[in-house]
Design a protein around this motif. Structure first.
Motif, mmCIF file in Angstrom:
data_model
loop_
_atom_site.group_PDB
_atom_site.id
_atom_site.type_symbol
_atom_site.label_atom_id
_atom_site.label_comp_id
_atom_site.label_asym_id
_atom_site.label_seq_id
_atom_site.Cartn_x
_atom_site.Cartn_y
_atom_site.Cartn_z
ATOM 1 N N VAL A 1 0.865 -1.181 0.000
ATOM 2 C CA VAL A 1 0.000 0.000 0.000
ATOM 3 C C VAL A 1 0.900 1.228 0.000
ATOM 4 C CG1 VAL A 1 -1.932 1.155 1.137
ATOM 5 C CG2 VAL A 1 -1.648 -1.325 1.354
ATOM 6 N N PHE A 2 0.577 2.175 -0.862
ATOM 7 C CA PHE A 2 1.394 3.383 -1.017
ATOM 8 C C PHE A 2 0.483 4.598 -0.900
ATOM 9 C CE2 PHE A 2 3.246 6.715 -3.717
ATOM 10 C CZ PHE A 2 4.534 6.790 -3.210
ATOM 11 N N ILE A 3 0.883 5.606 -0.122
ATOM 12 C CA ILE A 3 0.080 6.826 0.013
ATOM 13 C C ILE A 3 0.767 7.952 -0.756
ATOM 14 C CG2 ILE A 3 1.126 7.493 2.249
ATOM 15 C CD1 ILE A 3 -1.745 8.520 3.029
ATOM 16 N N GLN A 4 -0.006 8.628 -1.611
ATOM 17 C CA GLN A 4 0.572 9.614 -2.541
ATOM 18 C C GLN A 4 0.673 11.015 -1.932
ATOM 19 O OE1 GLN A 4 -2.032 9.062 -6.020
ATOM 20 N NE2 GLN A 4 -0.292 8.178 -7.089
ATOM 21 N N HIS A 5 1.057 11.106 -0.677
ATOM 22 C CA HIS A 5 1.090 12.403 0.008
ATOM 23 C C HIS A 5 2.280 12.478 0.963
ATOM 24 C CE1 HIS A 5 -2.997 12.977 -1.503
ATOM 25 N NE2 HIS A 5 -3.175 11.706 -1.193
ATOM 26 N N THR A 6 2.650 13.712 1.307
ATOM 27 C CA THR A 6 3.767 13.911 2.238
ATOM 28 C C THR A 6 3.325 14.636 3.501
ATOM 29 O OG1 THR A 6 4.429 15.991 1.204
ATOM 30 C CG2 THR A 6 5.454 13.987 0.338
ATOM 31 N N SER A 7 2.011 14.763 3.696
ATOM 32 C CA SER A 7 1.514 15.322 4.957
ATOM 33 C C SER A 7 0.453 14.391 5.555
ATOM 34 C CB SER A 7 0.977 16.740 4.762
ATOM 35 O OG SER A 7 -0.046 16.768 3.786
ATOM 36 N N ALA A 8 0.488 13.146 5.144
ATOM 37 C CA ALA A 8 -0.318 12.066 5.734
ATOM 38 C C ALA A 8 0.494 10.794 5.557
ATOM 39 C CB ALA A 8 -1.665 11.934 5.038
ATOM 40 N N SER A 9 0.269 9.817 6.419
ATOM 41 C CA SER A 9 1.089 8.606 6.419
ATOM 42 C C SER A 9 0.233 7.357 6.471
ATOM 43 C CB SER A 9 1.983 8.570 7.675
ATOM 44 O OG SER A 9 2.835 9.660 7.739
ATOM 45 N N LEU A 10 0.918 6.235 6.340
ATOM 46 C CA LEU A 10 0.369 4.925 6.670
ATOM 47 C C LEU A 10 1.038 4.447 7.950
ATOM 48 C CD1 LEU A 10 0.631 3.277 3.156
ATOM 49 C CD2 LEU A 10 -1.477 4.028 4.272
ATOM 50 N N VAL A 11 0.286 3.729 8.769
ATOM 51 C CA VAL A 11 0.898 3.103 9.943
ATOM 52 C C VAL A 11 0.039 1.900 10.320
ATOM 53 C CG1 VAL A 11 -0.294 4.417 11.776
ATOM 54 C CG2 VAL A 11 2.074 3.657 12.118
ATOM 55 N N PRO B 1 4.701 20.556 10.643
ATOM 56 C CA PRO B 1 4.599 19.393 11.552
ATOM 57 C C PRO B 1 4.069 18.151 10.830
ATOM 58 C CG PRO B 1 3.773 21.356 12.659
ATOM 59 C CD PRO B 1 4.050 21.761 11.229
ATOM 60 N N ALA B 2 3.181 18.339 9.854
ATOM 61 C CA ALA B 2 2.650 17.198 9.093
ATOM 62 C C ALA B 2 3.758 16.535 8.271
ATOM 63 C CB ALA B 2 1.513 17.654 8.182
ATOM 64 N N HIS B 3 4.603 17.330 7.628
ATOM 65 C CA HIS B 3 5.716 16.744 6.863
ATOM 66 C C HIS B 3 6.663 15.982 7.797
ATOM 67 C CE1 HIS B 3 4.600 18.478 3.081
ATOM 68 N NE2 HIS B 3 4.660 19.713 3.530
ATOM 69 N N ALA B 4 6.918 16.551 8.964
ATOM 70 C CA ALA B 4 7.831 15.882 9.913
ATOM 71 C C ALA B 4 7.241 14.546 10.359
ATOM 72 C CB ALA B 4 8.100 16.791 11.114
ATOM 73 N N ALA C 1 12.600 24.657 1.630
ATOM 74 C CA ALA C 1 12.569 24.951 3.073
ATOM 75 C C ALA C 1 12.019 23.767 3.860
ATOM 76 C CB ALA C 1 11.735 26.202 3.342
ATOM 77 N N VAL C 2 11.168 22.944 3.221
ATOM 78 C CA VAL C 2 10.651 21.742 3.901
ATOM 79 C C VAL C 2 11.808 20.835 4.289
ATOM 80 C CG1 VAL C 2 9.312 19.620 3.557
ATOM 81 C CG2 VAL C 2 8.372 21.824 2.804
ATOM 82 N N LEU C 3 12.746 20.639 3.361
ATOM 83 C CA LEU C 3 13.879 19.752 3.636
ATOM 84 C C LEU C 3 14.809 20.348 4.687
ATOM 85 C CD1 LEU C 3 14.602 18.603 -0.043
ATOM 86 C CD2 LEU C 3 13.156 17.505 1.682
ATOM 87 N N ARG C 4 15.001 21.662 4.635
ATOM 88 C CA ARG C 4 15.835 22.292 5.673
ATOM 89 C C ARG C 4 15.197 22.145 7.052
ATOM 90 N NH1 ARG C 4 16.582 26.244 1.406
ATOM 91 N NH2 ARG C 4 14.958 27.572 2.310
ATOM 92 N N ASP C 5 13.882 22.330 7.111
ATOM 93 C CA ASP C 5 13.181 22.152 8.384
ATOM 94 C C ASP C 5 13.312 20.710 8.894
ATOM 95 O OD1 ASP C 5 12.110 24.627 9.235
ATOM 96 O OD2 ASP C 5 10.413 24.477 7.861
ATOM 97 N N LEU C 6 13.160 19.749 7.982
ATOM 98 C CA LEU C 6 13.282 18.335 8.377
ATOM 99 C C LEU C 6 14.667 18.043 8.933
ATOM 100 C CD1 LEU C 6 11.518 16.359 5.529
ATOM 101 C CD2 LEU C 6 10.831 16.484 7.932
ATOM 102 N N GLN C 7 15.661 18.606 8.274
ATOM 103 C CA GLN C 7 17.038 18.398 8.700
ATOM 104 C C GLN C 7 17.249 18.915 10.129
ATOM 105 O OE1 GLN C 7 19.341 16.746 7.086
ATOM 106 N NE2 GLN C 7 20.739 17.115 8.775
ATOM 107 N N ARG C 8 16.796 20.142 10.382
ATOM 108 C CA ARG C 8 16.970 20.727 11.725
ATOM 109 C C ARG C 8 16.155 19.978 12.772
ATOM 110 N NH1 ARG C 8 17.151 26.076 8.600
ATOM 111 N NH2 ARG C 8 14.927 25.679 8.308
ATOM 112 N N TRP C 9 14.936 19.577 12.394
ATOM 113 C CA TRP C 9 14.054 18.866 13.325
ATOM 114 C C TRP C 9 14.677 17.518 13.736
ATOM 115 C CZ3 TRP C 9 11.157 14.331 11.894
ATOM 116 C CH2 TRP C 9 10.253 13.893 12.856
#
Lengths: 138, 138, 138
Positions: free
Chosen positions: A40-50, A88-91, C58-66
């Protein structure tokens, strides 16, 4: 060997979890695969699978609060033009999964008794999230 | 194309790492697959899979302490009726992996020189953890 | 069913992200697979794979610092003989991914519009990182 793919659109209600186990199991059934692998693959970077416990919903609430403390909105994020909940969503999506693979045996996902597959929405507002489900086997 | 699956039961000694590289490699050998993909899946939400350095055991001890500080027992978790180590275990399993996929070439896992595949037990007490190993290829 | 594997060497410039989407897409094209699955595996434990936003750097820079704040060099790590950036690198690789699987449809990776696949170098100095790309399908 058979290869089968379907797309699933999952509406979320803002940050939190949506159990997609039954919908993914339906794709496996549609595939006719008895022994194989479901990815299963999710096509987004601010939501995940778990994959998480499917019994006590307090587990999911705890996970939500824990992840939000690890990647808080209050942090001085550089990328902030899409709202305070975006970075925070990307992280959180760097922490949880973008793809998940589950073996299929006897035509069924080999999930453990207490395992469910969830879309983890990291944004505050509801979104429509797209999953690509790939099943291959015999 | 061949598809091969085996189940492995891994006894753990409480929180920490169990190297399962050799057992998974044995499944790959049993499969007869020369060029393919090996996917390992753990049927639990309070233990994980992770690929880590196989040389200095201090790396694993550091990882254990680091993850325990990220998801401490002292946090006021809502889900606490299965013991103070249970919800930290679920959090750690959201961080590490439930499935791991490793290409197979010349009949062998293409792990790097310093990579080992580990079951990461997150609960304090020993458990028996079940892995499903799926190998497909030619 | 076809199985295709290639190795890609990725030079990094020290800690940060290298976009490998185009190189992996080229392997998919070389495979001739129209409908299948592409799995990328990184043969290291101090660098990771991650799928992240490909629009605002900037998303990648933020991820790096986080991530560097989650696993700081200042922590008293036991494993410190390979330099102060080594154990934080192992911790970050336990958090991000060692393998990533992306379905292939119509001969192309089914990445979302804003998704890119990155090698995430966790060490301070440049390294050469090896990926194994596996494509299977029809």
């Amino acid at each position: 060997m058979a290869v089968h793919q379907e797309t699933i659109d999952v509406p979320t209600r803002g940050s939190g979890f949506v159990n997609v186990t039954a919908e993914v199991a339906r794709v496996v059934a549609n595939s006719g695969v008895r022994c194989g692998l479901c990815t299963v693959f999710i096509q987004h970077t601010s939501a995940s699978l778990v994959i998480q416990e499917n019994a006590d919903p307090a587990v999911l609430r705890d996970l939500q609060r824990w992840a939000s403390d690890l990647a808080p909105e209050s942090r001085p994020w550089e990328h902030d033009d899409e709202g305070p909940d975006d970075m925070p969503a990307h992280a959180k999506s760097a922490l949880a999964r973008t793809s998940e693979s589950i073996p299929v045996r006897d035509g069924r996902l080999t999930l453990g008794t207490w395992q469910g597959l969830y879309v983890w929405e990291h944004r505050a507002r509801p979104h429509r999230r797209r999953l690509v489900v790939h099943v291959a086997g015999e």
